[in-house]
Design a protein around this motif. Structure first.
Motif, mmCIF file in Angstrom:
data_model
loop_
_atom_site.group_PDB
_atom_site.id
_atom_site.type_symbol
_atom_site.label_atom_id
_atom_site.label_comp_id
_atom_site.label_asym_id
_atom_site.label_seq_id
_atom_site.Cartn_x
_atom_site.Cartn_y
_atom_site.Cartn_z
ATOM 1 N N CYS A 1 -4.976 -11.423 -2.096
ATOM 2 C CA CYS A 1 -5.340 -11.838 -3.450
ATOM 3 C C CYS A 1 -4.137 -11.956 -4.388
ATOM 4 C CB CYS A 1 -6.346 -10.863 -4.051
ATOM 5 S SG CYS A 1 -7.914 -10.839 -3.164
ATOM 6 N N HIS A 2 -3.118 -11.129 -4.171
ATOM 7 C CA HIS A 2 -1.984 -11.131 -5.103
ATOM 8 C C HIS A 2 -0.783 -11.896 -4.559
ATOM 9 C CE1 HIS A 2 -3.828 -8.305 -7.868
ATOM 10 N NE2 HIS A 2 -4.160 -7.528 -6.849
ATOM 11 N N HIS B 1 2.522 1.388 -3.594
ATOM 12 C CA HIS B 1 1.570 1.553 -4.710
ATOM 13 C C HIS B 1 0.832 2.881 -4.668
ATOM 14 C CE1 HIS B 1 1.500 -1.976 -7.396
ATOM 15 N NE2 HIS B 1 2.238 -2.484 -6.407
ATOM 16 N N HIS C 1 -13.534 -5.146 2.179
ATOM 17 C CA HIS C 1 -12.310 -5.906 2.444
ATOM 18 C C HIS C 1 -11.340 -5.100 3.302
ATOM 19 C CE1 HIS C 1 -12.979 -8.756 -1.214
ATOM 20 N NE2 HIS C 1 -13.480 -9.245 -0.108
ATOM 21 N N ILE D 1 0.843 -1.201 0.000
ATOM 22 C CA ILE D 1 0.000 0.000 0.000
ATOM 23 C C ILE D 1 0.877 1.249 0.000
ATOM 24 C CG2 ILE D 1 -1.713 1.304 1.339
ATOM 25 C CD1 ILE D 1 -2.798 -1.428 2.271
ATOM 26 N N ILE E 1 -8.539 -7.313 4.908
ATOM 27 C CA ILE E 1 -8.169 -8.183 3.785
ATOM 28 C C ILE E 1 -7.421 -7.308 2.783
ATOM 29 C CG2 ILE E 1 -9.026 -9.755 1.989
ATOM 30 C CD1 ILE E 1 -9.871 -10.677 4.771
ATOM 31 N N ALA E 2 -6.079 -7.400 2.779
ATOM 32 C CA ALA E 2 -5.283 -6.456 1.996
ATOM 33 C C ALA E 2 -4.771 -7.074 0.688
ATOM 34 C CB ALA E 2 -4.131 -5.937 2.840
ATOM 35 N N CYS E 3 -3.917 -6.315 -0.016
ATOM 36 C CA CYS E 3 -3.419 -6.668 -1.360
ATOM 37 C C CYS E 3 -2.922 -8.112 -1.432
ATOM 38 C CB CYS E 3 -2.280 -5.749 -1.761
ATOM 39 S SG CYS E 3 -2.420 -4.042 -1.195
ATOM 40 N N ILE F 1 -9.786 -16.464 -11.049
ATOM 41 C CA ILE F 1 -10.405 -15.567 -10.059
ATOM 42 C C ILE F 1 -11.411 -16.277 -9.136
ATOM 43 C CG2 ILE F 1 -11.943 -13.552 -9.818
ATOM 44 C CD1 ILE F 1 -10.306 -12.221 -12.051
ATOM 45 N N ARG G 1 -2.580 3.219 -13.215
ATOM 46 C CA ARG G 1 -3.201 1.910 -12.938
ATOM 47 C C ARG G 1 -2.565 1.200 -11.742
ATOM 48 N NH1 ARG G 1 -0.890 -3.087 -14.517
ATOM 49 N NH2 ARG G 1 1.253 -2.726 -15.146
ATOM 50 N N LEU G 2 -1.386 1.685 -11.308
ATOM 51 C CA LEU G 2 -0.728 1.040 -10.167
ATOM 52 C C LEU G 2 -1.244 1.569 -8.823
ATOM 53 C CD1 LEU G 2 2.965 0.824 -11.457
ATOM 54 C CD2 LEU G 2 1.291 -1.020 -11.341
ATOM 55 N N VAL H 1 -5.336 1.019 -4.934
ATOM 56 C CA VAL H 1 -5.243 1.410 -3.520
ATOM 57 C C VAL H 1 -6.439 2.293 -3.142
ATOM 58 C CG1 VAL H 1 -3.861 2.597 -1.762
ATOM 59 C CG2 VAL H 1 -2.722 1.272 -3.552
ATOM 60 N N SER I 1 -12.932 -5.727 -8.468
ATOM 61 C CA SER I 1 -11.885 -6.445 -7.736
ATOM 62 C C SER I 1 -11.379 -5.659 -6.530
ATOM 63 C CB SER I 1 -10.718 -6.798 -8.655
ATOM 64 O OG SER I 1 -10.467 -5.761 -9.559
ATOM 65 N N HIS I 2 -11.443 -4.326 -6.579
ATOM 66 C CA HIS I 2 -10.880 -3.548 -5.473
ATOM 67 C C HIS I 2 -11.933 -2.795 -4.657
ATOM 68 C CE1 HIS I 2 -7.350 -4.097 -8.252
ATOM 69 N NE2 HIS I 2 -6.973 -4.693 -7.135
ATOM 70 N N VAL J 1 -1.013 -10.352 -11.455
ATOM 71 C CA VAL J 1 -2.441 -10.108 -11.716
ATOM 72 C C VAL J 1 -3.082 -11.448 -12.072
ATOM 73 C CG1 VAL J 1 -4.101 -8.907 -13.184
ATOM 74 C CG2 VAL J 1 -1.958 -7.785 -12.577
ATOM 75 N N PRO J 2 -4.103 -11.869 -11.318
ATOM 76 C CA PRO J 2 -4.685 -13.180 -11.602
ATOM 77 C C PRO J 2 -5.431 -13.181 -12.938
ATOM 78 C CG PRO J 2 -5.934 -12.042 -9.890
ATOM 79 C CD PRO J 2 -4.735 -11.201 -10.179
HETATM 80 C C1 HEC Z 1 -10.105 -9.258 -3.229
HETATM 81 C C2 HEC Z 1 -8.917 -9.492 -4.040
HETATM 82 C C3 HEC Z 1 -7.990 -8.349 -4.327
HETATM 83 C C4 HEC Z 1 -7.435 -7.470 -3.429
HETATM 84 C C5 HEC Z 1 -7.654 -7.398 -1.918
HETATM 85 C C6 HEC Z 1 -6.567 -6.605 -4.189
HETATM 86 N N1 HEC Z 1 -6.601 -6.955 -5.514
HETATM 87 FE FE1 HEC Z 1 -5.548 -6.105 -7.026
HETATM 88 N N2 HEC Z 1 -6.534 -7.249 -8.392
HETATM 89 C C7 HEC Z 1 -7.394 -8.273 -8.096
HETATM 90 C C8 HEC Z 1 -7.870 -8.883 -9.318
HETATM 91 C C9 HEC Z 1 -8.860 -10.031 -9.403
HETATM 92 C C10 HEC Z 1 -7.255 -8.184 -10.379
HETATM 93 C C11 HEC Z 1 -7.397 -8.478 -11.891
HETATM 94 C C12 HEC Z 1 -8.730 -8.037 -12.432
HETATM 95 C C13 HEC Z 1 -8.834 -6.544 -12.477
HETATM 96 O O1 HEC Z 1 -7.920 -5.883 -12.985
HETATM 97 O O2 HEC Z 1 -9.843 -6.022 -12.006
HETATM 98 C C14 HEC Z 1 -6.406 -7.162 -9.766
HETATM 99 C C15 HEC Z 1 -5.611 -6.264 -10.464
HETATM 100 C C16 HEC Z 1 -4.623 -5.457 -9.877
HETATM 101 C C17 HEC Z 1 -3.642 -4.644 -10.582
HETATM 102 C C18 HEC Z 1 -3.536 -4.508 -12.082
HETATM 103 C C19 HEC Z 1 -4.432 -3.372 -12.501
HETATM 104 C C20 HEC Z 1 -4.352 -3.048 -13.969
HETATM 105 O O3 HEC Z 1 -5.176 -2.217 -14.395
HETATM 106 O O4 HEC Z 1 -3.515 -3.601 -14.674
HETATM 107 C C21 HEC Z 1 -2.866 -4.013 -9.639
HETATM 108 C C22 HEC Z 1 -1.720 -3.051 -9.892
HETATM 109 C C23 HEC Z 1 -3.371 -4.408 -8.343
HETATM 110 N N3 HEC Z 1 -4.436 -5.275 -8.518
HETATM 111 C C24 HEC Z 1 -2.852 -3.978 -7.136
HETATM 112 C C25 HEC Z 1 -3.467 -4.158 -5.901
HETATM 113 C C26 HEC Z 1 -3.061 -3.498 -4.681
HETATM 114 C C27 HEC Z 1 -1.911 -2.517 -4.547
HETATM 115 C C28 HEC Z 1 -3.913 -3.914 -3.703
HETATM 116 C C29 HEC Z 1 -3.973 -3.461 -2.251
HETATM 117 C C30 HEC Z 1 -4.321 -2.081 -2.022
HETATM 118 C C31 HEC Z 1 -4.827 -4.876 -4.319
HETATM 119 N N4 HEC Z 1 -4.537 -4.982 -5.647
HETATM 120 C C32 HEC Z 1 -5.818 -5.583 -3.638
HETATM 121 C C33 HEC Z 1 -7.774 -8.678 -6.824
HETATM 122 C C34 HEC Z 1 -7.463 -8.011 -5.644
#
Ligand code: HEC
Ligand code: HEC
Ligand code: HEC
Ligand code: HEC
Ligand code: HEC
Length: 259
Positions: free
Chosen positions: A64-65, A35, A54, A32, A59-61, A91, A41-42, A46, A128-129, A85-86
């Protein structure tokens, strides 16, 4: 209600060894910190995540990642379990690590069967977020008619509306009873499992099953409302008797003192 929800969530989390350790305070999560300072997009995930249910539940980054949320230098190394990125097809299994009942229904549904072949994943509907609040309001023309007609979606919503209202009404009544100091734990426990079962069911997309289950849940709620159940009527009765006994006791004590 809150109390039981929290206890059950903690129980659910403790049954998941790989996720139990995930609830870390956000200010120490390096994902966090870093990012939030990145462009576009990065950092967007957040900002979106901070508004989510979450985030409220820790339930943090990394939930899922993957990756190491405490070690900035190695946080995204494959060795620390970083998954990146899943892809869409993985998913449901990812979310299903915590949302087991929902995911089971989904995997058996027309949507789960069409996974990877035009079917929606969890994040198509929930994001997703930000994780849009889940309710029947999600079943609308905008969300449900980009891939097929809206008819079947509407049939499911109609099959759910009445039970949804009944559950909301009883939740409201519990809040009122609680504010009056009435003990509501048994009622809340029962309601908790009924409502969870009900709100997972949408994902089956099976109108027959939904109608059957709705009828069952409605019957359970009616029972709760009537006499004999762990219902509010019953609780109020017990409480009234309690007060009457207490009043009688006080009266006899006062009377003794006067005598
Ligand atoms: C509940 C699950 C979950 C959590 C918690 C989560 N992510 Fe994700 N994230 C995903 C999924 C699923 C995708 C791919 C689908 C999408 O892009 O929506 C993704 C995509 C991304 C991407 C790619 C976005 C892009 O446009 O290419 C980034 C960067 C990312 N997450 C960072 C984070 C960060 C930093 C956090 C914490 C603040 C976080 N994620 C928390 C599930 C999650
Ligand atoms: C020191 C800064 C920093 C830290 C700490 C950090 N990230 Fe990143 N992250 C980045 C940068 C920069 C990128 C884009 C370049 C790249 O992919 O390496 C990125 C990319 C990503 C992506 C997208 C990868 C893709 O293929 O598009 C995800 C998802 C992600 N990070 C999640 C996390 C998670 C989860 C953590 C914590 C366990 C974390 N990051 C920790 C800086 C960081
Ligand atoms: C590490 C466990 C975990 C993972 C992984 C996870 N969740 Fe959650 N989720 C929770 C918890 C805890 C809550 C809050 C308690 C509850 O309502 O069940 C929650 C709540 C929700 C809610 C309820 C929102 C509401 O209005 O009540 C939705 C929808 C949701 N998550 C979707 C997802 C999706 C989609 C994914 C995958 C991209 C996912 N979750 C991954 C733990 C998780
Ligand atoms: C990303 C595309 C997509 C979106 C968005 C989508 N669906 Fe579907 N849905 C499918 C596919 C693919 C099938 C399987 C083939 C078919 O029946 O058209 C399907 C089938 C269904 C079925 C038929 C189930 C059966 O057993 O016959 C229902 C009901 C349904 N969807 C409801 C919904 C609802 C409600 C929404 C919105 C909340 C929704 N769908 C959003 C792709 C989608
Ligand atoms: C076609 C759209 C759609 C898809 C795909 C979908 N959901 Fe849902 N989800 C909904 C709707 C609509 C509700 C609200 C149902 C209700 O109010 O009873 C919901 C409710 C939920 C809830 C809240 C349940 C509760 O107890 O309140 C969770 C958690 C959830 N979904 C997780 C997931 C996960 C995980 C997946 C993937 C395995 C998924 N959803 C796939 C539309 C969808």
């Amino acid at each position: 209600m809150r109390g039981w929800r929290i206890i059950l969530i903690l129980l659910a989390l403790s049954a998941m060894p790989s996720t139990a350790a995930l609830a870390v305070a956000p200010q120490v999560i390096v994902c966090i910190q870093c990012h939030a300072a990145q462009p576009g997009r990065l950092s967007k995930p957040v900002t979106l995540w901070q508004t989510s249910i979450h985030s409220d539940h820790g339930i943090a980054c990394n939930a899922c990642h993957g990756g190491d949320p405490m070690n900035a230098a190695n946080s995204m190394s494959p060795a620390s379990g970083f998954l990146g990125v899943p892809p869409p097809t993985s998913i449901p299994a990812l979310c299903g690590g915590c949302h087991m009942g929902v995911t089971k229904h989904y995997m058996n549904s027309a949507h789960g069967i069409a996974l990877g072949r035009g079917g929606p994943t969890c994040v198509t509907c929930h994001g997703s977020h930000a994780i849009v609040s889940a309710s029947l309001a999600l079943i609308d023309k905008k969300n449900c008619s980009s891939c097929h007609t809206f008819d079947k979606a509407l049939m499911i919503r109609k099959a759910m509306v009445k039970t949804d209202r009944m559950l909301k009404a009883i939740e409201k009544r519990i809040t009122v009873l609680k504010s009056q100091g009435i003990e509501t734990d048994p009622l809340e426990m029962k309601l908790f499992s009924l409502r969870n079962r009900f709100h997972a069911m949408f994902h089956s997309l099976d109108v027959t099953l939904i109608r059957q289950e709705s009828a069952h849940i409605q019957a359970e709620i009616e029972k709760t409302n009537g006499a004999g159940g762990v219902g509010t009527g019953h609780l109020v009765g017990v409480l009234a008797i309690g007060w009457a006994l207490l009043a009688a006791l006080l009266f006899s004590l006062i009377k003794k003192n006067i005598d």
